[in-house]
Design a protein around this motif. Structure first.
Motif, PDB file in Angstrom:
ATOM      1  N   GLU A 128       0.828  -1.219   0.000  1.00  0.00           N
ATOM      2  CA  GLU A 128       0.000   0.000   0.000  1.00  0.00           C
ATOM      3  C   GLU A 128       0.858   1.263   0.000  1.00  0.00           C
ATOM      4  OE1 GLU A 128      -2.470   0.249   3.461  1.00  0.00           O
ATOM      5  OE2 GLU A 128      -3.455   2.093   2.760  1.00  0.00           O
ATOM      6  N   VAL A 129       0.531   2.170  -0.891  1.00  0.00           N
ATOM      7  CA  VAL A 129       1.211   3.476  -0.880  1.00  0.00           C
ATOM      8  C   VAL A 129       0.689   4.272   0.313  1.00  0.00           C
ATOM      9  CG1 VAL A 129       1.428   5.698  -2.074  1.00  0.00           C
ATOM     10  CG2 VAL A 129       1.588   3.544  -3.360  1.00  0.00           C
ATOM     11  N   ILE A 130       1.627   4.756   1.139  1.00  0.00           N
ATOM     12  CA  ILE A 130       1.164   5.540   2.296  1.00  0.00           C
ATOM     13  C   ILE A 130       1.663   6.985   2.262  1.00  0.00           C
ATOM     14  CG2 ILE A 130       0.653   3.646   3.917  1.00  0.00           C
ATOM     15  CD1 ILE A 130       3.429   3.924   5.049  1.00  0.00           C
ATOM     16  N   GLU A 131       2.697   7.251   1.487  1.00  0.00           N
ATOM     17  CA  GLU A 131       3.235   8.619   1.465  1.00  0.00           C
ATOM     18  C   GLU A 131       3.945   8.852   0.131  1.00  0.00           C
ATOM     19  OE1 GLU A 131       3.078  11.061   4.243  1.00  0.00           O
ATOM     20  OE2 GLU A 131       3.515  12.083   2.348  1.00  0.00           O
ATOM     21  N   VAL A 132       3.815  10.069  -0.382  1.00  0.00           N
ATOM     22  CA  VAL A 132       4.543  10.420  -1.611  1.00  0.00           C
ATOM     23  C   VAL A 132       5.103  11.828  -1.425  1.00  0.00           C
ATOM     24  CG1 VAL A 132       4.425  10.709  -4.119  1.00  0.00           C
ATOM     25  CG2 VAL A 132       2.862   9.109  -3.007  1.00  0.00           C
ATOM     26  N   THR A 133       6.398  12.012  -1.720  1.00  0.00           N
ATOM     27  CA  THR A 133       6.932  13.381  -1.734  1.00  0.00           C
ATOM     28  C   THR A 133       7.538  13.656  -3.100  1.00  0.00           C
ATOM     29  OG1 THR A 133       8.997  12.589  -0.780  1.00  0.00           O
ATOM     30  CG2 THR A 133       7.438  13.575   0.764  1.00  0.00           C
ATOM     31  N   PHE A 134       7.281  14.858  -3.597  1.00  0.00           N
ATOM     32  CA  PHE A 134       7.775  15.235  -4.930  1.00  0.00           C
ATOM     33  C   PHE A 134       8.949  16.200  -4.798  1.00  0.00           C
ATOM     34  CE2 PHE A 134       3.515  13.799  -5.924  1.00  0.00           C
ATOM     35  CZ  PHE A 134       3.716  13.110  -7.125  1.00  0.00           C
ATOM     36  N   ASN A 135       9.937  16.047  -5.674  1.00  0.00           N
ATOM     37  CA  ASN A 135      11.040  17.010  -5.759  1.00  0.00           C
ATOM     38  C   ASN A 135      10.666  18.089  -6.783  1.00  0.00           C
ATOM     39  OD1 ASN A 135      12.638  15.332  -4.028  1.00  0.00           O
ATOM     40  ND2 ASN A 135      12.945  13.990  -5.807  1.00  0.00           N
ATOM     41  N   GLU A 136      11.448  19.158  -6.816  1.00  0.00           N
ATOM     42  CA  GLU A 136      11.114  20.271  -7.735  1.00  0.00           C
ATOM     43  C   GLU A 136      11.046  19.846  -9.192  1.00  0.00           C
ATOM     44  OE1 GLU A 136      12.890  24.011  -7.458  1.00  0.00           O
ATOM     45  OE2 GLU A 136      11.653  24.397  -5.674  1.00  0.00           O
ATOM     46  N   ASP A 137      11.890  18.879  -9.581  1.00  0.00           N
ATOM     47  CA  ASP A 137      11.910  18.456 -10.990  1.00  0.00           C
ATOM     48  C   ASP A 137      10.796  17.450 -11.316  1.00  0.00           C
ATOM     49  OD1 ASP A 137      12.774  16.205  -9.689  1.00  0.00           O
ATOM     50  OD2 ASP A 137      14.583  15.919 -10.878  1.00  0.00           O
ATOM     51  N   GLY A 138       9.943  17.124 -10.347  1.00  0.00           N
ATOM     52  CA  GLY A 138       8.815  16.204 -10.605  1.00  0.00           C
ATOM     53  C   GLY A 138       9.133  14.768 -10.224  1.00  0.00           C
ATOM     54  N   SER A 139      10.411  14.465  -9.982  1.00  0.00           N
ATOM     55  CA  SER A 139      10.711  13.101  -9.535  1.00  0.00           C
ATOM     56  C   SER A 139      10.155  12.931  -8.118  1.00  0.00           C
ATOM     57  CB  SER A 139      12.221  12.825  -9.569  1.00  0.00           C
ATOM     58  OG  SER A 139      12.872  13.695  -8.681  1.00  0.00           O
ATOM     59  N   SER A 140       9.983  11.687  -7.689  1.00  0.00           N
ATOM     60  CA  SER A 140       9.274  11.485  -6.425  1.00  0.00           C
ATOM     61  C   SER A 140       9.859  10.334  -5.621  1.00  0.00           C
ATOM     62  CB  SER A 140       7.805  11.181  -6.715  1.00  0.00           C
ATOM     63  OG  SER A 140       7.742  10.075  -7.583  1.00  0.00           O
ATOM     64  N   CYS A 141       9.513  10.360  -4.324  1.00  0.00           N
ATOM     65  CA  CYS A 141       9.894   9.274  -3.424  1.00  0.00           C
ATOM     66  C   CYS A 141       8.601   8.779  -2.764  1.00  0.00           C
ATOM     67  CB  CYS A 141      10.872   9.814  -2.389  1.00  0.00           C
ATOM     68  SG  CYS A 141      11.294   8.576  -1.178  1.00  0.00           S
ATOM     69  N   THR A 142       8.262   7.512  -3.022  1.00  0.00           N
ATOM     70  CA  THR A 142       7.000   6.954  -2.515  1.00  0.00           C
ATOM     71  C   THR A 142       7.295   5.932  -1.422  1.00  0.00           C
ATOM     72  OG1 THR A 142       5.873   7.273  -4.615  1.00  0.00           O
ATOM     73  CG2 THR A 142       4.968   5.582  -3.183  1.00  0.00           C
ATOM     74  N   THR A 143       6.583   6.049  -0.312  1.00  0.00           N
ATOM     75  CA  THR A 143       6.747   5.072   0.765  1.00  0.00           C
ATOM     76  C   THR A 143       5.594   4.082   0.688  1.00  0.00           C
ATOM     77  OG1 THR A 143       7.673   6.824   2.107  1.00  0.00           O
ATOM     78  CG2 THR A 143       7.052   4.809   3.276  1.00  0.00           C
ATOM     79  N   VAL A 144       5.940   2.798   0.706  1.00  0.00           N
ATOM     80  CA  VAL A 144       4.892   1.773   0.676  1.00  0.00           C
ATOM     81  C   VAL A 144       5.012   0.880   1.914  1.00  0.00           C
ATOM     82  CG1 VAL A 144       4.718   1.699  -1.836  1.00  0.00           C
ATOM     83  CG2 VAL A 144       6.292   0.129  -0.689  1.00  0.00           C
ATOM     84  N   LYS A 145       3.837   0.357   2.323  1.00  0.00           N
ATOM     85  CA  LYS A 145       3.820  -0.636   3.403  1.00  0.00           C
ATOM     86  C   LYS A 145       3.832  -2.014   2.747  1.00  0.00           C
ATOM     87  CE  LYS A 145       0.566  -1.561   6.732  1.00  0.00           C
ATOM     88  NZ  LYS A 145      -0.675  -1.041   7.163  1.00  0.00           N
ATOM     89  N   THR A 146       4.800  -2.832   3.098  1.00  0.00           N
ATOM     90  CA  THR A 146       4.975  -4.143   2.445  1.00  0.00           C
ATOM     91  C   THR A 146       4.077  -5.188   3.127  1.00  0.00           C
ATOM     92  OG1 THR A 146       6.688  -4.903   3.936  1.00  0.00           O
ATOM     93  CG2 THR A 146       7.406  -3.562   2.048  1.00  0.00           C
ATOM     94  N   PRO A 147       3.934  -6.368   2.512  1.00  0.00           N
ATOM     95  CA  PRO A 147       3.120  -7.421   3.135  1.00  0.00           C
ATOM     96  C   PRO A 147       3.649  -7.797   4.533  1.00  0.00           C
ATOM     97  CG  PRO A 147       3.644  -7.998   0.873  1.00  0.00           C
ATOM     98  CD  PRO A 147       4.381  -6.743   1.163  1.00  0.00           C
TER      99      PRO A 147
END
Ligand code: FAD
Length: 415
Positions: A128-147
């Motif tokens: 499950e995706v629980i958090e997403v942060t975007f950088n200025e150039d549009g790239s992103s870091c997504t935190t997921v909860k694993t099984p």
């Protein structure tokens, strides 16, 4: 743990995410799909439109679906007070597919994801995706909860949010907008259709108008199960009392056509209630992301447009993201948001005019005009971008005008 790095992260493995991921994979784009559930999982949205067949065909997902023996849908029927309006997709004015399917979505969506995995697409279920942060150039870091209950991060150059009613980015980025369609609710379940009649009557998708704004759906599947649902203003649904099963029984009793067939059927699961089903967003894209399918917009089930918009938007977002990753400058407003909005607006007019009663007047008038019926059938098949069709191009006015003509025709003082 080192973060995973991909070109495109797709959130959600419904039809929208599956079509997007298939396209990206075919283009050799490094794509990863994360899906909160384990498939097969139940989801509503079982009556498809011919237009979406093009999306499955283009992304190489059609053959696996054809092997499943889903019930073929060649048209639909609307009932009201003993009157019927039926249409056949083969009689539409726009070129394109003449048929589609009516499907249990658990099996349909599992077929799609099995095929994606066979092709080598990386899909993480139960994640499950629980958090997403975007950088200025549009790239992103997504935190997921694993099984396992731990968290991991995924770095992506672009995100396609196909999370359906999970609405991951609209929630995280506060993008919700007021819904286009007045507050409607729905209650639905599946039944073993033991009294299913032989022939077309048994397999035909039907929408039975039991009150002005409230209607029942009957969607028979090829496996002998039938989907039953009721849609109407939220306050109408709240006026029925009892358990969800008791309420749906009372609603089925309103249908003179279906009462005998379904009144003794056992519900396979306790009916599910969803309130305020229409959803909208303030923007369909942003730097580094696009919203597709239900994560973006949902109007109303009455014309079965949900999955078709999901695949149309998933495929288009994937195409534009591919071009962007290859260095092209994309005008997301014109090429994505305006295009999708044009189609949504056409359907929104028809849904609204259905509930004002104007579209019902045209459906249930005594005499059909063949050319008008062909053009309306094109809209109902999902061909809402064909501006050579006056029922697309002039959608804002044409239903109102035609409804007035029907009023004049049926007024005994003017005949
Ligand atoms: P979905 O099919 O909902 O898939 C989204 C996926 O994202 C899900 O599998 C979910 O588990 C996953 N997800 C959610 N949150 C997260 C997260 N945080 N992290 C990872 N994954 C996540 N449409 C039709 O075409 N025909 C119909 O007859 C029809 N009837 C309907 C009746 C009702 C009552 C309602 C409410 C809707 C109906 N729809 C219908 C609409 C249909 O349900 C949707 O339009 C369609 O399922 C959208 O597909 P999707 O791929 O966008 O989302």
């Amino acid at each position: 743990m080192t973060p995973t790095q991909v070109d495109v992260l797709v959130i959600g493995a419904g039809p929208s995410g599956s079509v997007a991921a298939a396209y990206l994979h075919n283009q050799n784009i490094k794509v990863k799909v994360v899906e909160k559930n384990i498939f097969p999982r139940f989801v509503i949205g079982e009556s498809l439109l011919p237009r979406c067949m093009e999306h499955f065909e283009e992304t190489g997902l059609l053959d696996c679906l054809k092997q499943q023996d889903f019930e073929i849908k060649r048209g639909a029927r609307f009932l009201r007070n003993g009157n019927a309006y039926s249409f056949d997709f083969a009689e539409k004015s726009t070129e394109g597919w003449n048929w589609t399917w009516q499907v249990p979505r658990a099996d349909f969506d599992k077929t799609l994801t099995d095929e994606l995995e066979k092709k080598g697409v990386d899909i993480e279920f139960n994640t499950e995706v629980i958090e997403v942060t975007f950088n200025e150039d549009g790239s992103s870091c997504t935190t997921v909860k694993t099984p396992e209950g731990t968290t991991e991060t995924i770095l992506a150059k672009f995100i396609i949010d196909s999370s359906g009613f999970g609405r991951v980015l609209p929630r995280l980025l506060d993008l919700d907008a007021p819904a286009q369609i007045p507050k409607h609710a729905s209650i639905f379940t599946h039944v073993v259709d033991s009294k299913r009649p032989a022939g077309e009557e048994g397999t035909l998708i039907t929408f039975d108008v039991v009150k002005d704004e409230s209607w029942l759906w009957v969607i028979p599947f090829s496996n002998g199960i039938t989907s039953l649902g009721y849609v109407g203003p939220t306050e109408d649904l709240e006026a029925f009392k009892g358990t969800p099963s008791e309420r749906l029984q009372q609603m089925l009793a309103l249908s003179s056509h279906y009462h005998d067939r379904f009144i003794d059927c056992e519900f396979i699961f306790e009916p599910i209630i969803i309130k305020n089903i229409s959803k909208a967003v303030t923007q369909l894209y942003g730097k580094g992301f696009a919203l597709t399918g239900n994560s973006a917009e949902f109007l109303d089930p009455v014309f079965s447009s949900g999955v078709t918009f999901a695949t149309e938007s998933g495929l288009l977002a994937a195409k534009l993201a591919t071009r962007q990753l290859r260095g092209e400058r994309i005008n997301w407003q014109i090429e994505y948001a305006d295009y999708i909005k044009n189609g949504v607006d056409v359907f929104a007019t028809y849904v609204r005019e259905w509930y004002t009663g104007n579209f019902q007047k045209i459906f249930f008038r005594e005499q059909d005009n063949v050319q008008i019926k062909k053009q309306i059938t094109s809209v109902l098949a999902g061909y809402v971008w064909d501006t050579s069709n006056p029922f697309v191009k002039k959608h804002h006015r044409i239903i109102k005008t035609l409804a007035k003509v029907v009023d004049i025709e049926s007024d005994p003082h003017t005949s």
